[in-house]
Design a protein around this motif. Structure first.
Motif, PDB file in Angstrom:
ATOM      1  N   ALA A 139      -3.094  -0.434   8.127  1.00 13.74           N
ATOM      2  CA  ALA A 139      -1.979   0.745   7.796  1.00 13.74           C
ATOM      3  C   ALA A 139      -0.142   0.241   8.300  1.00 13.74           C
ATOM      4  CB  ALA A 139      -2.170   1.476   9.442  1.00 13.74           C
ATOM      5  N   GLU A 140      -0.316  -0.897   9.299  1.00 10.02           N
ATOM      6  CA  GLU A 140       1.512  -1.071   9.066  1.00 10.02           C
ATOM      7  C   GLU A 140       2.168  -1.769   8.282  1.00 10.02           C
ATOM      8  OE1 GLU A 140      -1.054  -2.257  11.594  1.00 10.02           O
ATOM      9  OE2 GLU A 140      -0.650  -0.888  12.844  1.00 10.02           O
ATOM     10  N   GLU A 141       1.188  -2.811   7.241  1.00  8.52           N
ATOM     11  CA  GLU A 141       1.467  -3.051   5.719  1.00  8.52           C
ATOM     12  C   GLU A 141       2.111  -2.038   4.583  1.00  8.52           C
ATOM     13  OE1 GLU A 141      -0.151  -7.556   3.143  1.00  8.52           O
ATOM     14  OE2 GLU A 141      -1.682  -5.597   4.987  1.00  8.52           O
ATOM     15  N   GLU A 142       0.545  -1.150   4.725  1.00  9.43           N
ATOM     16  CA  GLU A 142       0.937  -0.170   3.654  1.00  9.43           C
ATOM     17  C   GLU A 142       2.329   0.849   3.990  1.00  9.43           C
ATOM     18  OE1 GLU A 142       0.120   1.160  -0.213  1.00  9.43           O
ATOM     19  OE2 GLU A 142      -0.248  -0.202   0.506  1.00  9.43           O
ATOM     20  N   PHE A 143       2.165   0.941   4.849  1.00  5.39           N
ATOM     21  CA  PHE A 143       2.789   2.076   5.259  1.00  5.39           C
ATOM     22  C   PHE A 143       4.674   1.455   4.889  1.00  5.39           C
ATOM     23  CE2 PHE A 143       6.673   3.608   7.929  1.00  5.39           C
ATOM     24  CZ  PHE A 143       6.777   5.172   8.167  1.00  5.39           C
ATOM     25  N   ALA A 144       4.410   0.164   5.237  1.00  2.00           N
ATOM     26  CA  ALA A 144       5.921  -1.298   4.859  1.00  2.00           C
ATOM     27  C   ALA A 144       6.177  -0.844   2.917  1.00  2.00           C
ATOM     28  CB  ALA A 144       5.982  -2.094   5.356  1.00  2.00           C
ATOM     29  N   THR A 145       4.899  -1.047   2.621  1.00  2.00           N
ATOM     30  CA  THR A 145       4.990  -0.822   1.125  1.00  2.00           C
ATOM     31  C   THR A 145       5.062   0.116   0.722  1.00  2.00           C
ATOM     32  OG1 THR A 145       3.627  -3.100   1.198  1.00  2.00           O
ATOM     33  CG2 THR A 145       3.618  -1.706  -0.597  1.00  2.00           C
ATOM     34  N   ALA A 146       4.609   1.084   0.992  1.00  2.00           N
ATOM     35  CA  ALA A 146       5.530   2.638   0.642  1.00  2.00           C
ATOM     36  C   ALA A 146       6.479   3.468   0.663  1.00  2.00           C
ATOM     37  CB  ALA A 146       3.992   3.552   1.162  1.00  2.00           C
TER      38      ALA A 146
END
Length: 165
Positions: A139-146
């Protein structure tokens, strides 16, 4: 300096349905004439990054699903419509559309916001490959990527409006 109302009217949609970013950049005194894509982007990204996690999540949630129900209903913003069409997402086969629908649902269920990718220069296969890879992110990685993708989309939109600078 350009007038506040004109600036917001022109650049308020650069971050999808989130004029508060343009408003804050202007009000913080970060906008300088001559306007350039580089300068306006830096100012707006600064404000986007200062926003709380809840506000940034709201910006992510303002983006449409790729090849989703808004596209089918013809309700995308003009920028999103052109971006998705440029990647061929308006010309999917029934099987491809079903794959996007399945991935959109799984992604949104997992992360709480739609899959976001700057589609310029990509085709549907590139997008599907990124979709299938990123759905495995934390979730943290994808929030940053988005968030990074939102910033890239904003930059591309600004390049269409202003000299690069």
């Amino acid at each position: 300096m350009t007038a506040r109302g004109d600036f917001i009217a022109t650049f308020g949609g650069v971050f999808e349905h989130s004029p508060f970013i343009a408003e804050r950049a202007y009000d913080a005194g970060l906008i300088f004439v001559p306007l350039t894509a580089k300068g306006v982007h830096a100012a707006m990204v600064s404000e986007f990054r200062k926003a709380g996690a809840g506000e940034r999540l709201a910006v992510l949630r303002s983006h449409p699903d790729l090849a989703g129900r808004l596209a089918i209903a013809g309700e995308l913003t003009e920028d999103s419509k052109q971006e998705q069409a440029g990647a061929g997402l308006d010309r999917l086969s029934a099987e491809e559309h079903a794959r996007f629908t399945t991935l959109n649902a799984a992604y949104t269920t997992k992360f709480g916001f739609p899959f976001i990718i700057a589609v310029k220069g990509l085709n549907k296969d590139d997008i599907l490959a990124a979709f299938e890879t990123r759905i495995s992110n934390s979730a943290e990685e994808e929030f940053a990527t988005a968030c990074a993708q939102v910033e890239r989309i904003a930059h591309l939109r600004l390049l269409a409006l202003l000299p690069q600078g």
